[in-house]
Design a protein around this motif. Sequence first.
Motif, PDB file in Angstrom:
ATOM      1  N   ALA A  58      -6.886  32.647  -4.404  1.00 15.72           N
ATOM      2  CA  ALA A  58      -7.848  33.471  -5.137  1.00 15.72           C
ATOM      3  C   ALA A  58      -7.683  33.299  -6.643  1.00 15.72           C
ATOM      4  CB  ALA A  58      -7.675  34.941  -4.749  1.00 15.72           C
ATOM      5  N   THR A  59      -6.437  33.108  -7.102  1.00 18.83           N
ATOM      6  CA  THR A  59      -6.171  33.056  -8.541  1.00 18.83           C
ATOM      7  C   THR A  59      -6.456  31.683  -9.137  1.00 18.83           C
ATOM      8  OG1 THR A  59      -4.426  34.673  -8.134  1.00 18.83           O
ATOM      9  CG2 THR A  59      -4.476  33.663 -10.298  1.00 18.83           C
ATOM     10  N   VAL A  60      -6.107  30.620  -8.419  1.00 17.22           N
ATOM     11  CA  VAL A  60      -6.285  29.275  -9.000  1.00 17.22           C
ATOM     12  C   VAL A  60      -7.749  28.878  -9.081  1.00 17.22           C
ATOM     13  CG1 VAL A  60      -4.018  28.511  -8.223  1.00 17.22           C
ATOM     14  CG2 VAL A  60      -6.008  28.108  -6.771  1.00 17.22           C
ATOM     15  N   MET A  61      -8.647  29.674  -8.519  1.00 17.05           N
ATOM     16  CA  MET A  61     -10.065  29.366  -8.643  1.00 17.05           C
ATOM     17  C   MET A  61     -10.550  29.452 -10.085  1.00 17.05           C
ATOM     18  SD  MET A  61     -11.946  30.904  -5.292  1.00 17.05           S
ATOM     19  CE  MET A  61     -11.656  30.192  -3.675  1.00 17.05           C
ATOM     20  N   ILE A  62      -9.748  30.058 -10.970  1.00 20.01           N
ATOM     21  CA  ILE A  62     -10.152  30.136 -12.374  1.00 20.01           C
ATOM     22  C   ILE A  62      -9.919  28.817 -13.093  1.00 20.01           C
ATOM     23  CG2 ILE A  62      -7.928  30.900 -13.294  1.00 20.01           C
ATOM     24  CD1 ILE A  62     -11.437  32.103 -14.373  1.00 20.01           C
ATOM     25  N   ALA A  88      -9.927  40.418 -10.335  1.00 24.15           N
ATOM     26  CA  ALA A  88     -10.796  39.276 -10.642  1.00 24.15           C
ATOM     27  C   ALA A  88     -10.808  38.987 -12.143  1.00 24.15           C
ATOM     28  CB  ALA A  88     -12.216  39.547 -10.137  1.00 24.15           C
ATOM     29  N   PHE A  89     -10.841  40.028 -12.968  1.00 25.75           N
ATOM     30  CA  PHE A  89     -10.811  39.818 -14.420  1.00 25.75           C
ATOM     31  C   PHE A  89      -9.408  39.438 -14.898  1.00 25.75           C
ATOM     32  CE2 PHE A  89     -14.821  42.095 -14.135  1.00 25.75           C
ATOM     33  CZ  PHE A  89     -15.598  41.379 -15.032  1.00 25.75           C
ATOM     34  N   VAL A  90      -8.371  39.957 -14.244  1.00 25.98           N
ATOM     35  CA  VAL A  90      -7.013  39.507 -14.565  1.00 25.98           C
ATOM     36  C   VAL A  90      -6.890  38.013 -14.293  1.00 25.98           C
ATOM     37  CG1 VAL A  90      -4.595  39.671 -13.852  1.00 25.98           C
ATOM     38  CG2 VAL A  90      -5.924  41.740 -14.230  1.00 25.98           C
ATOM     39  N   GLY A  91      -7.494  37.562 -13.205  1.00 28.65           N
ATOM     40  CA  GLY A  91      -7.496  36.129 -12.908  1.00 28.65           C
ATOM     41  C   GLY A  91      -8.215  35.298 -13.955  1.00 28.65           C
ATOM     42  N   GLY A  92      -9.071  35.918 -14.766  1.00 28.47           N
ATOM     43  CA  GLY A  92      -9.769  35.203 -15.829  1.00 28.47           C
ATOM     44  C   GLY A  92      -8.976  35.077 -17.122  1.00 28.47           C
ATOM     45  N   LEU A  93      -7.765  35.654 -17.181  1.00 21.55           N
ATOM     46  CA  LEU A  93      -6.970  35.592 -18.417  1.00 21.55           C
ATOM     47  C   LEU A  93      -6.542  34.170 -18.799  1.00 21.55           C
ATOM     48  CD1 LEU A  93      -4.846  38.849 -18.081  1.00 21.55           C
ATOM     49  CD2 LEU A  93      -6.657  38.379 -19.728  1.00 21.55           C
TER      50      LEU A  93
END
Length: 521
Positions: free
Chosen positions: A65-69, A367-372
């Motif tokens: 889920a996180t590396v999708m950024i 989801a926004f944390v993943g965008g950091l």
Amino acid sequence: MGENDGSEIIEHHVEEEMEKKCTRSHAASSSFLESVSPSDREGHSGTQSSHRLLAYSDALISIIATVMILPVAHTKMENNEELRESVQLLLTTKIAVYLMTFLIVTVAWAAHIRLFQVIVRIDDCLALLNLACMMLITFLPYTFSLMATFPEHFLGILLFCGCVMVMGVIQSVIVLYAFSRPFLLNEQIQISENQTYYKHHILKVIMRVPIMCFFASIFSFIFFQLSYVLLAIVIFLPYISRSLKWCRNKAIGQVEETPDSMLFYTYLPNEPLSKDRVEAFSDGVYAIVATLLILDICEDNVPDPTVVQKQFGGSLIAALQVYGPEYLAYFGSFATVGLLWFVHHSLFLHVTKTTRFMGLLNTFSLAFVGGLPLAYQLTHEFPHNSRNELEAIQISCVIIFFAGIFQLAIWVVALYNEQETLHPYVRYGGREHIFMLAKLSLYPCVALGTFFLTCILSKFSASIFHLMEITVPFAFLVLRLLVRVGLALLRLVFCPDRPDHRVIVEEGDDETRVPFNALVT
């Protein structure tokens, strides 16, 4: 005396009913164990608890889920290219697709958790089937990269939907296999007489998402915008289903439940996940985001030995000084991720139970944390004191603001059901209520204030922004003192003649509480 006799009679009846229920449950369990064949008992000895499988799956899904950024964070933009146009043409589409796919992956994670609340033991076959499911989940970032780069092409949507459909088929096979060997199921279903109903119910819930993805893949050839709409509906499918059920009950009346439906709580899509599972998944996302920040430094900020020798006369220190802004960006971004985790940890430390809406808000925050990593990448991508640099800082502020504001929203929602969801000392009037509110409000206020500063000050730079990020931890250290000073000033201004309110210990309450109205009025 009559009241006492009546209460004793009621208690006696309650005890009798409980004993009867326990006797029936024990008898059902005994009859079930007697009905198990010798081959099933031998198979039972080769099984193990599903806890380790769940921990492995949670870690893997949180990583995916996180590396999708990363495809978004690594969007290449030239220094002379206007970032405003780049956002419109490149980043906006990619960020929208990232948010949608992140939320869909979290839906898959929640479904996986509920599935293995029903299946409490695993054997070799189930472990291998689960690995096949995890393999398809790890392929999702590639399909997302295609969708983000070619949003109008059907192939990315087709591959994404294909993976989800095959995952649904594998999960259906897992359900059929587990129900064929009932000792793998939890005890409530083992002793139930409605195993067939439960099996059909779980299969129906599992196949909802693959069916939606099947229609999305068909529409990708005809009208791709509708495909994205159908994929977005997947995220809110449990809430839509619950709303439709509520409308149906209002229109035709309450539908009669099955005899033991009250016992069957483990695979209802409306049932909130446990607090421990939400915390474990959230910790995984925060840890991975913090780790992703160092990858770019390891890859891009290690100078080539020949360059060090020719341009810097062999001085490695002089060569590393060129990367000073990148190091500052890393430390500032890591401080932001770490403190957002600290606030999340503090929030869930006081939460006793999560609701469905709290879980959804937590997913949006993650989801926004993943965008950091995108915020980190943008803030050192462009020349100093350029328009692009200011707009990159603004994008970072927006990401941090929404990551923090959804955490605050979790707190607000928890307060509406505070008797069930919060410890007494953080409820309205609790001794930690004001301090917790200030802690959750700090990051949204800082991000919003920084955003407006970039609109006013043209000389506001990324270096100043990252220095502000690094100084925020000191604000947390003095936050309690600032809250006490603020409350004292409020009392001094609005009610100077009113005496200080001392801590009140309520009877029957183990926690000390201060009347909330007394603190602010």
